[in-house]
Design an enzyme around this catalytic site. Sequence first.
Site, PDB file in Angstrom:
ATOM      1  N   GLY A  11      17.463   9.114  -0.363  1.00  0.00           N
ATOM      2  CA  GLY A  11      18.299  10.289  -0.140  1.00  0.00           C
ATOM      3  C   GLY A  11      19.361  10.555  -1.192  1.00  0.00           C
ATOM      4  O   GLY A  11      20.007  11.603  -1.154  1.00  0.00           O
ATOM      5  N   LYS A 138      -0.626   6.796  -5.574  1.00  0.00           N
ATOM      6  CA  LYS A 138      -0.404   7.717  -4.454  1.00  0.00           C
ATOM      7  C   LYS A 138      -1.610   7.739  -3.519  1.00  0.00           C
ATOM      8  O   LYS A 138      -1.457   7.858  -2.294  1.00  0.00           O
ATOM      9  CB  LYS A 138      -0.091   9.126  -4.979  1.00  0.00           C
TER      10      LYS A 138
END
Length: 311
Positions: A11, A138
């Site tokens: 964040g 990924k």
Amino acid sequence: MEKSKVLIVGGTGYLGKRLVKSSLANGHDTYILQRPQIGVDIEKVEMLISFKMQGAHLVTASFNDHRSLVDAVKLVDVVICAISGVHIRSHHILLQLKLVDAIKEAGNIKRFFPSEFGMDPARMENAMEPGRVTFDDKMVVRTAIEEADIPFTYVSANCFAGYFLGGLCQIGHILPSTDSVVLLGDGNQKAIYVDEDDIATYTIKTIDDPRTLNKTLYLRPPKNILSQREVVQIWEKLIGKELKKSTLSKEEFLAPMKELEYAEQVGLCHYYHVCYEGCLANFEIGDEASTLYPEVKYATVEQYMKRYLYL
């Protein structure tokens, strides 16, 4: 309908801080993973304090402590991971496997957004080495998510505007020249540019939307599907001046590859696929973000680039 509680991992990062702001702005009960390893990074500490003052909850947990991750996940309904996958910054994509394990054990998550936000790795199976490592990692995470039967949304945001538009699509540049530009190939391959704040806005919009569950959300703002030449033309219009142009063939572009650091090689490969092969815009999709959420007034390339006039 009550809005989902959201945990954002990463964040304080480049995209993560925008996701936090958008989540708070959209009324979600927002939690931020606070890692003990933050040490004396005062800028990140100040950012976390700022978010807490805006109503976010800070949750101490670590990728090295499975129980702490499970406990953090149990507090929310949705997990969004925004840890870096860009080698020139840091590359931690496979760390998410620990997060997947925690989400699987917790058993309460209604949706997981892994750290994607770039090209769709499922369409990059033929990418060149060493750049393909990003897409391979990924896909390892995607496989783990789907094998664990975790509900997901993958966000393909294409080109971050700050990285591509600022340098007029030239690798290694993040500010536009007022004198000259090097066109990659013929400069006519289309790419897709998205304001980082808009990436966050669209991502948060999808959280409670059943239309995007277990799907890939493509961010393709129609006015932002442009070639490098078109981006340069927009900049020339803004500054009232024509730039001196030269061209770089794909052979010339790739020639210095072996002399570069590994992280630079990875970035060079990604630019090659985008700017020489047009890998972002050469396939059809169904509904994309601006169609699903027409109320979002996304920043056009021209609007975005006006910021550079004040430097």
